[in-house]
Design an enzyme around this catalytic site. Sequence first.
Site, PDB file in Angstrom:
ATOM      1  N   HIS A   1       0.850  -1.186   0.000  1.00 18.44           N
ATOM      2  CA  HIS A   1       0.000   0.000   0.000  1.00 18.44           C
ATOM      3  C   HIS A   1       0.885   1.235   0.000  1.00 18.44           C
ATOM      4  O   HIS A   1       1.942   1.229   0.618  1.00 18.44           O
ATOM      5  CB  HIS A   1      -0.920   0.024   1.235  1.00 18.44           C
ATOM      6  CG  HIS A   1      -2.078   0.944   1.062  1.00 18.44           C
ATOM      7  ND1 HIS A   1      -1.999   2.279   1.355  1.00 18.44           N
ATOM      8  CD2 HIS A   1      -3.315   0.728   0.558  1.00 18.44           C
ATOM      9  CE1 HIS A   1      -3.153   2.844   1.070  1.00 18.44           C
ATOM     10  NE2 HIS A   1      -3.966   1.928   0.572  1.00 18.44           N
TER      11      HIS A   1
ATOM     12  N   ASP B   1      -7.896  -5.713   0.269  1.00 16.20           N
ATOM     13  CA  ASP B   1      -8.393  -6.562  -0.809  1.00 16.20           C
ATOM     14  C   ASP B   1      -7.962  -8.010  -0.672  1.00 16.20           C
ATOM     15  O   ASP B   1      -8.418  -8.869  -1.424  1.00 16.20           O
ATOM     16  CB  ASP B   1      -7.922  -6.018  -2.167  1.00 16.20           C
ATOM     17  CG  ASP B   1      -8.616  -4.722  -2.496  1.00 16.20           C
ATOM     18  OD1 ASP B   1      -9.781  -4.579  -2.090  1.00 16.20           O
ATOM     19  OD2 ASP B   1      -8.006  -3.860  -3.132  1.00 16.20           O
TER      20      ASP B   1
HETATM   21  N1  CMC Z   1       4.270  -7.606  -4.844  1.00 13.32           N
HETATM   22  C1  CMC Z   1       5.620  -7.575  -5.036  1.00 13.32           C
HETATM   23  N2  CMC Z   1       6.357  -6.447  -4.947  1.00 13.32           N
HETATM   24  C2  CMC Z   1       5.696  -5.304  -4.663  1.00 13.32           C
HETATM   25  C3  CMC Z   1       4.317  -5.264  -4.454  1.00 13.32           C
HETATM   26  C4  CMC Z   1       3.588  -6.473  -4.552  1.00 13.32           C
HETATM   27  N3  CMC Z   1       2.278  -6.493  -4.364  1.00 13.32           N
HETATM   28  N4  CMC Z   1       3.927  -3.989  -4.184  1.00 13.32           N
HETATM   29  C5  CMC Z   1       5.050  -3.251  -4.235  1.00 13.32           C
HETATM   30  N5  CMC Z   1       6.121  -4.036  -4.516  1.00 13.32           N
HETATM   31  C6  CMC Z   1       7.531  -3.618  -4.594  1.00 13.32           C
HETATM   32  C7  CMC Z   1       7.791  -2.878  -5.892  1.00 13.32           C
HETATM   33  O1  CMC Z   1       8.246  -3.746  -6.897  1.00 13.32           O
HETATM   34  C8  CMC Z   1       8.854  -1.882  -5.463  1.00 13.32           C
HETATM   35  O2  CMC Z   1      10.085  -2.561  -5.398  1.00 13.32           O
HETATM   36  P1  CMC Z   1      11.460  -1.759  -5.741  1.00 13.32           P
HETATM   37  O3  CMC Z   1      11.566  -0.671  -4.727  1.00 13.32           O
HETATM   38  O4  CMC Z   1      12.524  -2.809  -5.628  1.00 13.32           O
HETATM   39  O5  CMC Z   1      11.298  -1.221  -7.139  1.00 13.32           O
HETATM   40  C9  CMC Z   1       8.460  -1.532  -4.030  1.00 13.32           C
HETATM   41  O6  CMC Z   1       7.728  -2.662  -3.549  1.00 13.32           O
HETATM   42  C10 CMC Z   1       7.592  -0.281  -3.923  1.00 13.32           C
HETATM   43  O7  CMC Z   1       6.508  -0.432  -4.823  1.00 13.32           O
HETATM   44  P2  CMC Z   1       5.808   0.797  -5.546  1.00 13.32           P
HETATM   45  O8  CMC Z   1       5.045   0.297  -6.720  1.00 13.32           O
HETATM   46  O9  CMC Z   1       6.804   1.884  -5.781  1.00 13.32           O
HETATM   47  O10 CMC Z   1       4.820   1.276  -4.390  1.00 13.32           O
HETATM   48  P3  CMC Z   1       3.532   2.165  -4.582  1.00 13.32           P
HETATM   49  O11 CMC Z   1       3.309   2.826  -3.296  1.00 13.32           O
HETATM   50  O12 CMC Z   1       3.669   3.015  -5.799  1.00 13.32           O
HETATM   51  O13 CMC Z   1       2.374   1.090  -4.900  1.00 13.32           O
HETATM   52  C11 CMC Z   1       0.594  -0.424  -4.666  1.00 13.32           C
HETATM   53  C12 CMC Z   1       1.408   0.684  -3.999  1.00 13.32           C
HETATM   54  C13 CMC Z   1      -0.635  -0.755  -3.803  1.00 13.32           C
HETATM   55  C14 CMC Z   1       0.071   0.068  -6.052  1.00 13.32           C
HETATM   56  C15 CMC Z   1       1.488  -1.682  -4.872  1.00 13.32           C
HETATM   57  O14 CMC Z   1       1.915  -2.160  -3.603  1.00 13.32           O
HETATM   58  C16 CMC Z   1       0.779  -2.792  -5.640  1.00 13.32           C
HETATM   59  O15 CMC Z   1       0.806  -2.783  -6.880  1.00 13.32           O
HETATM   60  N6  CMC Z   1       0.141  -3.760  -4.921  1.00 13.32           N
HETATM   61  C17 CMC Z   1      -0.644  -4.806  -5.568  1.00 13.32           C
HETATM   62  C18 CMC Z   1      -2.013  -4.267  -5.961  1.00 13.32           C
HETATM   63  C19 CMC Z   1      -2.928  -4.083  -4.771  1.00 13.32           C
HETATM   64  O16 CMC Z   1      -3.064  -4.957  -3.937  1.00 13.32           O
HETATM   65  N7  CMC Z   1      -3.607  -2.924  -4.750  1.00 13.32           N
HETATM   66  C20 CMC Z   1      -4.628  -2.639  -3.721  1.00 13.32           C
HETATM   67  C21 CMC Z   1      -4.259  -1.472  -2.853  1.00 13.32           C
HETATM   68  S1  CMC Z   1      -5.341  -1.378  -1.406  1.00 13.32           S
HETATM   69  C22 CMC Z   1      -6.925  -1.061  -2.063  1.00 13.32           C
HETATM   70  C23 CMC Z   1      -7.040   0.327  -2.542  1.00 13.32           C
HETATM   71  O17 CMC Z   1      -7.017   1.236  -1.701  1.00 13.32           O
HETATM   72  O18 CMC Z   1      -7.197   0.524  -3.751  1.00 13.32           O
END
Ligand code: CMC
Length: 431
Positions: free
Chosen positions: A308, A366
């Site tokens: 998140h 989720d």
């Molecule tokens: N699985 C594996 N690696 C992950 C994941 C994951 N679910 N989420 C983040 N990472 C890694 C990502 O690869 C990155 O690694 P590095 O620093 O080595 O490049 C690091 O963690 C930071 O990720 P980010 O994409 O920069 O983080 P963000 O804050 O931009 O993204 C997120 C947050 C929720 C979009 C992301 O964690 C994600 O895609 N999660 C899976 C989708 C999900 O479950 N979404 C629901 C969110 S809660 C409901 C809502 O409010 O919508």
Amino acid sequence: MAESTKSATLIIDGKEIELPIYSPTAGPDVIDIGKLYARAGVFTYDPGFTSTASCDSTITFIDGGKGELLHRGYPIDQLAGKSHYLEVCYLLLYGELPSAAELEKFEGLITHHTMLHEQMQNFFRGFRRDAHPMAIMVGVVGAMSAFYHDSTDISDADQREIASHRLIAKMPTIAAWAYKYSIGQPFIYPRNDLDYASNFLRMCFAVPAEDYEVNPILSRAMDRIFTLHADHEQNASTSTVRLASSSGANPFACIAAGIACLWGPAHGGANQACLEMLKEIGTPDRIPEFIARAKDKNDPYRLMGFGHRVYKNHDPRATVMKQSADEVLELLGVDNNPILQVAKELEAAALADPYFADKKLFPNVDFYSGIILEAMGFPTSMFTPIFAVARTVGWISQWKEQLSDPQHKIGRPRQLYLGEVNRDYSDIETR
Ligand code: CMC
């Protein structure tokens, strides 16, 4: 707007620029860079808004470090345990918990706006029969502006109020009908003697040929899912609603924009993607393979339902949702659900893995919601529409807050331009 009590000094090429700092009631201080371009001729750069407050708000607060979510100051676990969805709607919309009389009046208002204009059925019928219910919702909610002209004048506070009630009231009918259409069953009309969650379940699962009794346990679980998703401060879809609204767009157009944004798998679409992932994993022995893929830098695969932007300890909604999943499955007599087994072991395996621990990736709301929804009989395609129904009140509350601020401006981000400049056009024969 808060009063500035401190300031920050930015030095650019030796020139000092004082910037006001505002202190919130909770959360980090905020540096006001609004006049920076006028004073120093520079923009700030923050793709993804990781350090940028886009507005001030009094509705919802998240402390990502503590794993805390407050609506108007009340913790989400208390609201999920003691309150119910329509009371939380009132709280989000009006800022205070209602008295018994206020709640009764509000529930009556919402209940009496649940029907859709009969001609709106034509919009549903215009879609292909295998359309995703989210596609239908984007279209039908946008089309509401063609049916409810008397609530599209955003400068009129009464019209804003009517639009708010209509959206909260009609969204379950729209989501249920999108589902009914996609499975080829007749639309079921709302009933005024049922509460919000029961009405929704009935519109989804009743058929005209049979009586349908809403199971109160499922209705309570549904209400809790709605409550847990009601608002989440300036997330992507809410920011989309605010940006659409900043141009003066009508409320139905703004909420349709929010629904479109919510659909993406990084946001609300994650609940569908998560359950599909758990099914694809299938058995606990395949968990290491999927964890390895999620950790592989060369593979874009992610564990859905993990991570998140704001929560870096735990998602308090996930804690309540996990308890609900256990309760609902037990009450439905679903013993040894293999998907729940995979979910629990995947959670344990990921939490024990340094990759997920170091990056502070925890199960989010989720991760468990899909298990409950599937046990209730919903197909995965309905998971995100249910999120949209629940989040409508959050979008509407934030929309109303924005419009009540006389200083609000159109949202117009700037850019770091890295493209070509001043090229002469060449005729096609010479290229
Ligand atoms: N699985 C594996 N690696 C992950 C994941 C994951 N679910 N989420 C983040 N990472 C890694 C990502 O690869 C990155 O690694 P590095 O620093 O080595 O490049 C690091 O963690 C930071 O990720 P980010 O994409 O920069 O983080 P963000 O804050 O931009 O993204 C997120 C947050 C929720 C979009 C992301 O964690 C994600 O895609 N999660 C899976 C989708 C999900 O479950 N979404 C629901 C969110 S809660 C409901 C809502 O409010 O919508």
